[in-house]
Design a protein around this motif. Structure first.
Motif, mmCIF file in Angstrom:
data_model
loop_
_atom_site.group_PDB
_atom_site.id
_atom_site.type_symbol
_atom_site.label_atom_id
_atom_site.label_comp_id
_atom_site.label_asym_id
_atom_site.label_seq_id
_atom_site.Cartn_x
_atom_site.Cartn_y
_atom_site.Cartn_z
ATOM 1 N N SER A 119 0.852 -1.192 0.000
ATOM 2 C CA SER A 119 0.000 0.000 0.000
ATOM 3 C C SER A 119 0.882 1.234 0.000
ATOM 4 N N SER B 35 -0.819 3.363 6.186
ATOM 5 C CA SER B 35 -1.183 1.988 5.813
ATOM 6 C C SER B 35 -1.106 1.019 6.994
ATOM 7 N N THR C 240 -6.925 -5.804 6.991
ATOM 8 C CA THR C 240 -8.006 -4.976 6.469
ATOM 9 C C THR C 240 -8.894 -4.508 7.621
HETATM 10 C C1 FMN Z 1 -10.565 0.812 -3.938
HETATM 11 C C2 FMN Z 1 -10.704 0.073 -2.625
HETATM 12 C C3 FMN Z 1 -11.292 -1.172 -2.603
HETATM 13 C C4 FMN Z 1 -11.359 -1.890 -1.397
HETATM 14 N N1 FMN Z 1 -11.872 -3.159 -1.406
HETATM 15 C C5 FMN Z 1 -11.767 -3.915 -0.280
HETATM 16 C C6 FMN Z 1 -12.093 -5.315 -0.308
HETATM 17 O O1 FMN Z 1 -12.484 -5.870 -1.321
HETATM 18 N N2 FMN Z 1 -11.929 -6.034 0.834
HETATM 19 C C7 FMN Z 1 -11.470 -5.448 1.997
HETATM 20 O O2 FMN Z 1 -11.319 -6.148 2.997
HETATM 21 N N3 FMN Z 1 -11.172 -4.132 2.054
HETATM 22 C C8 FMN Z 1 -11.295 -3.362 0.951
HETATM 23 N N4 FMN Z 1 -10.950 -2.035 0.963
HETATM 24 C C9 FMN Z 1 -10.537 -1.429 2.243
HETATM 25 C C10 FMN Z 1 -9.060 -1.617 2.490
HETATM 26 O O3 FMN Z 1 -8.891 -2.876 3.115
HETATM 27 C C11 FMN Z 1 -8.560 -0.503 3.395
HETATM 28 O O4 FMN Z 1 -8.591 0.732 2.695
HETATM 29 C C12 FMN Z 1 -7.173 -0.784 3.936
HETATM 30 O O5 FMN Z 1 -6.908 0.113 4.972
HETATM 31 C C13 FMN Z 1 -6.109 -0.704 2.846
HETATM 32 O O6 FMN Z 1 -4.866 -1.164 3.333
HETATM 33 P P1 FMN Z 1 -3.781 -0.158 3.949
HETATM 34 O O7 FMN Z 1 -4.323 0.306 5.287
HETATM 35 O O8 FMN Z 1 -2.564 -0.993 4.125
HETATM 36 O O9 FMN Z 1 -3.616 0.981 3.003
HETATM 37 C C14 FMN Z 1 -10.889 -1.298 -0.202
HETATM 38 C C15 FMN Z 1 -10.309 -0.015 -0.256
HETATM 39 C C16 FMN Z 1 -10.204 0.660 -1.446
HETATM 40 C C17 FMN Z 1 -9.541 2.010 -1.463
#
Ligand code: FMN
Length: 191
Positions: free
Chosen positions: A10, A15, A113
């Protein structure tokens, strides 16, 4: 001593996946030297046109970091029930070049997540893609971390005791996996 490159999939400033990896060095066996890769944002979108005469400098740095590590741990978010483009782009670059940096490389996968399903689908797809390019992905334990907002304090430190224990167990298993893949044994333990 084993060197482990930890890559968070990420680019987000706060993140959760990077934060989990930042907690790893303190939870790992002393024999594991973990460094967190922090330059994924510089890796341009893959194009075969950019491979000649040589790949961009940021790609070469990434390949060198992967190639020179004894093992690689990747923490991936899940986007739209898939792996993020940033992660897939990295894999595509790593699948090319001579030698292929991830070929025969021991790799561990985890993900976190805020949602309920712990990045299961993203990890499954990441495992598939890595295996396709010759990485040797640790089969067990699998680490699916959910409800991310509850796992960290306001400073971003991983404070959830169960998650810390799971991560420590994952890292211990990964050390054994690296030794197993390399055909060596951990001193004082059966690999
Ligand atoms: C475009 C987008 C799609 C996402 N789709 C999912 C998903 O399918 N499943 C999920 O568990 N979280 C989903 N999320 C939430 C992410 O898990 C969350 O933004 C997470 O904090 C991203 O990881 P990071 O904290 O390391 O950046 C989505 C987020 C974004 C921005």
């Amino acid at each position: 001593m084993l060197s482990v490159l930890a890559i968070g999939g990420s680019l987000r400033r706060d993140s959760f996946n990077r934060r989990v990896l930042q907690a790893a060095p303190a939870l790992a066996l002393p024999a594991l030297q973990i460094s967190v890769y922090d330059d994924l944002a510089s890796v341009t979108l893959f194009s075969e046109d950019l491979e000649v005469p040589r790949a961009p400098a940021a790609v070469e740095r990434l390949r060198h970091a992967v190639a020179s590590a004894d093992g690689v741990v990747i923490a991936t978010p899940e986007y739209n029930q898939s792996l993020p483009g940033v992660v897939k782009n990295m894999i595509d670059w790593l699948s090319r070049g001579e030698p292929v940096a991830v070929e025969d490389k021991p790799v561990g996968i985890l993900g976190v997540t805020p949602g309920a399903w712990g990045t299961r689908i993203a990890q499954s797809q990441l495992r598939h893609a890595l295996t396709a390019c010759g990485a040797i992905v640790m089969p067990m334990p699998q680490l699916y971390l959910r409800s991310a907002a509850e796992l960290f304090d306001a400073d971003g430190q991983l404070i959830d005791a169960r998650t810390r224990d799971s991560l420590a167990a994952f890292l211990a298993a990964f050390a054994a996996w690296v030794h197993k893949v390399r055909g060596t044994a951990i001193q004082g333990r059966s690999a």
